[in-house]
Design an enzyme around this catalytic site. Structure first.
Site, PDB file in Angstrom:
ATOM      1  N   SER A  94       0.927  -1.078   0.054  1.00  0.00           N
ATOM      2  CA  SER A  94      -0.116   0.029  -0.217  1.00  0.00           C
ATOM      3  C   SER A  94       0.843   1.123   0.060  1.00  0.00           C
ATOM      4  O   SER A  94       2.000   1.217   0.627  1.00  0.00           O
ATOM      5  CB  SER A  94      -0.863  -0.121   1.151  1.00  0.00           C
ATOM      6  OG  SER A  94      -1.815   1.065   1.160  1.00  0.00           O
ATOM      7  N   HIS A 108      -2.694   7.181  -4.486  1.00  0.00           N
ATOM      8  CA  HIS A 108      -2.541   6.019  -3.664  1.00  0.00           C
ATOM      9  C   HIS A 108      -2.836   4.862  -4.389  1.00  0.00           C
ATOM     10  O   HIS A 108      -3.520   5.006  -5.419  1.00  0.00           O
ATOM     11  CB  HIS A 108      -3.870   6.317  -2.611  1.00  0.00           C
ATOM     12  CG  HIS A 108      -4.543   4.882  -2.229  1.00  0.00           C
ATOM     13  ND1 HIS A 108      -5.250   4.326  -2.834  1.00  0.00           N
ATOM     14  CD2 HIS A 108      -3.938   4.330  -1.052  1.00  0.00           C
ATOM     15  CE1 HIS A 108      -5.980   3.233  -2.199  1.00  0.00           C
ATOM     16  NE2 HIS A 108      -4.864   3.055  -1.215  1.00  0.00           N
TER      17      HIS A 108
END
EC number: 1.3.3.3
Length: 304
Positions: A94, A108
Site C-alpha cells: 500500500s 494512492h
C-alpha cells in the site's frame, strides 16, 4: 481451478515494493526511503518505507505487510459472513504519495491478497487493489493520461474490466458528507477470484506494475511548475479531504486497526501537514473553483 499459492504472491509484492521505491527515488532525485521492519505479536509483520523532505515528495510511504490471525475482524466479515471462524492470512503493498508542489496530484495505490482457511473445507481467497489520483489543480491532460494508462492495463482482461473497476473506484472514493469524490478516481477492485488464481493474480500484478507507468509522467510534467503561498494553502486545505476519507470510510484503515496492525504504518497515509477552514468557498472563475465544479464528480474522462 488453479490452487492459490500465497508464497508467489508474497514474492511479487516484495519485488513490487522495491521497484516502486526505486522509481520514486529516481523521480525525486534527492531523498531516499528509510525502512522500518516490524513484527506483529499475533503473527506476521512487514516493512514500512517512508521518504520525507524530498525535492519532489514531501512524504511518500510504501508499505509491505503480511499478517495472519486466528479469526477475521468485523470489517472483513461484515460483507462476507462465511469468513467467520476461519483463520486468515493477508498481505499487500500500500502506498500514498504527498508531493510538495500543489500542481502534482497526491496518489494512492494498493494491491492485496487474502486467504482464509478452515479445516476440512476449501480455502476462501481473493485479490483486491487499485490506484487513484487526487489533484489539487485541474489539468485535464493529467487526468486523461492517468485513465488511459488504467484502461490500457485492463484491456488484456476484457472490454468490461476498465469501466467496471473505474465505476467502482468512483463509488468507493466518495465522501457522502462532502458530496464529492476524493479525486478523479482510477481503478478499484475487490473480491477478485471467479476466474481462478492464476488469472486473478495476473490482473493484480498488472495493476501493481501499472501504477508508476500512470503516475511518473504526471510528476515529470508538473514538478517544475511554479507555485506560491496561495496554492500551497489550497493544497493543505484539500488534503483535509484525504484525512476525512481515510479515518471515516476506508476499509483498509479499519481492517488494519481492528486486526491490531501497526498503527504507524496504517496511518502513514496521513499527510504531514493539513489544514481545515470553516465554510470555504473558492473564488468564482478560479482554478480552485474549476476543481470543484468539473473534477470532484464521476466523469467519463476518456470521452471528453
Amino acid at each position: 481451478m488453479s490452487i492459490p499459492d500465497s508464497s508467489v504472491v508474497k514474492a511479487f509484492l516484495l519485488e513490487l515494493q522495491n521497484n516502486i521505491c526505486n522509481g520514486l527515488e529516481a523521480l525525486d532525485g534527492v531523498a531516499s526511503f528509510k525502512e522500518d521492519s516490524w513484527k506483529r505479536e499475533e503473527g506476521g509483520g512487514g516493512q514500512s518505507r517512508v521518504l520525507t523532505g524530498g525535492k519532489v515528495f514531501e512524504q511518500a510511504g510504501v508499505n509491505f505487510s503480511h499478517v495472519m490471525g486466528a479469526s477475521m475482524p468485523a470489517s472483513a466479515t461484515a460483507h462476507r459472513p462465511e469468513l467467520a471462524g476461519r483463520n486468515f492470512e493477508a498481505m499487500g503493498v500500500s502506498l500514498v504519495i504527498h508531493p510538495n508542489n500543489p500542481h502534482i496530484p497526491t496518489t494512492h495505490a494498493n494491491v492485496r491478497f487474502f486467504i482464509a482457511h478452515k479445516e476440512g473445507t476449501d480455502p476462501i481467497w481473493w485479490f483486491g487493489g487499485g490506484f487513484d489520483l487526487t489533484p489539487y489543480y485541474p489539468y485535464l491532460e493529467d487526468v486523461v493520461s492517468w485513465h488511459q494508462s488504467a484502461k490500457a492495463l485492463c484491456e488484456p482482461f476484457g472490454d468490461e474490466t476498465y469501466p467496471k473497476y473505474k465505476k467502482w473506484c468512483d463509488e468507493y472514493f466518495w465522501l457522502p458528507h462532502r458530496n464529492e469524490t476524493r479525486g478523479v478516481g482510477g481503478l478499484f477492485f475487490d473480491d477478485l477470484n471467479k476466474q481462478g488464481f492464476d488469472k486473478s493474480f495476473d490482473f493484480m500484478q498488472a495493476v501493481g506494475n501499472g501504477f508508476l507507468t500512470a503516475y511518473a509522467p504526471i510528476v515529470e510534467r508538473r514538478k517544475e511548475t511554479e507555485y506560491g503561498e496561495h496554492e500551497r494553502q489550497f493544497q493543505l486545505y484539500r488534503r483535509g479531504r484525504y484525512v476525512e476519507f481515510n479515518l471515516v470510510y476506508d476499509r483498509g484503515t479499519l481492517f488494519g486497526l481492528q486486526t491490531g496492525g501497526r498503527t504507524e504504518s496504517i496511518l502513514m497515509s496521513m499527510p504531514p501537514l493539513v489544514r481545515w477552514e470553516y465554510a470555504y468557498i473558492p473564488e468564482a472563475g478560479s482554478p480552485e473553483a474549476a476543481l470543484y465544479s468539473d473534477y470532484l464528480k464521476p466523469r467519463d474522462w476518456l470521452s471528453l
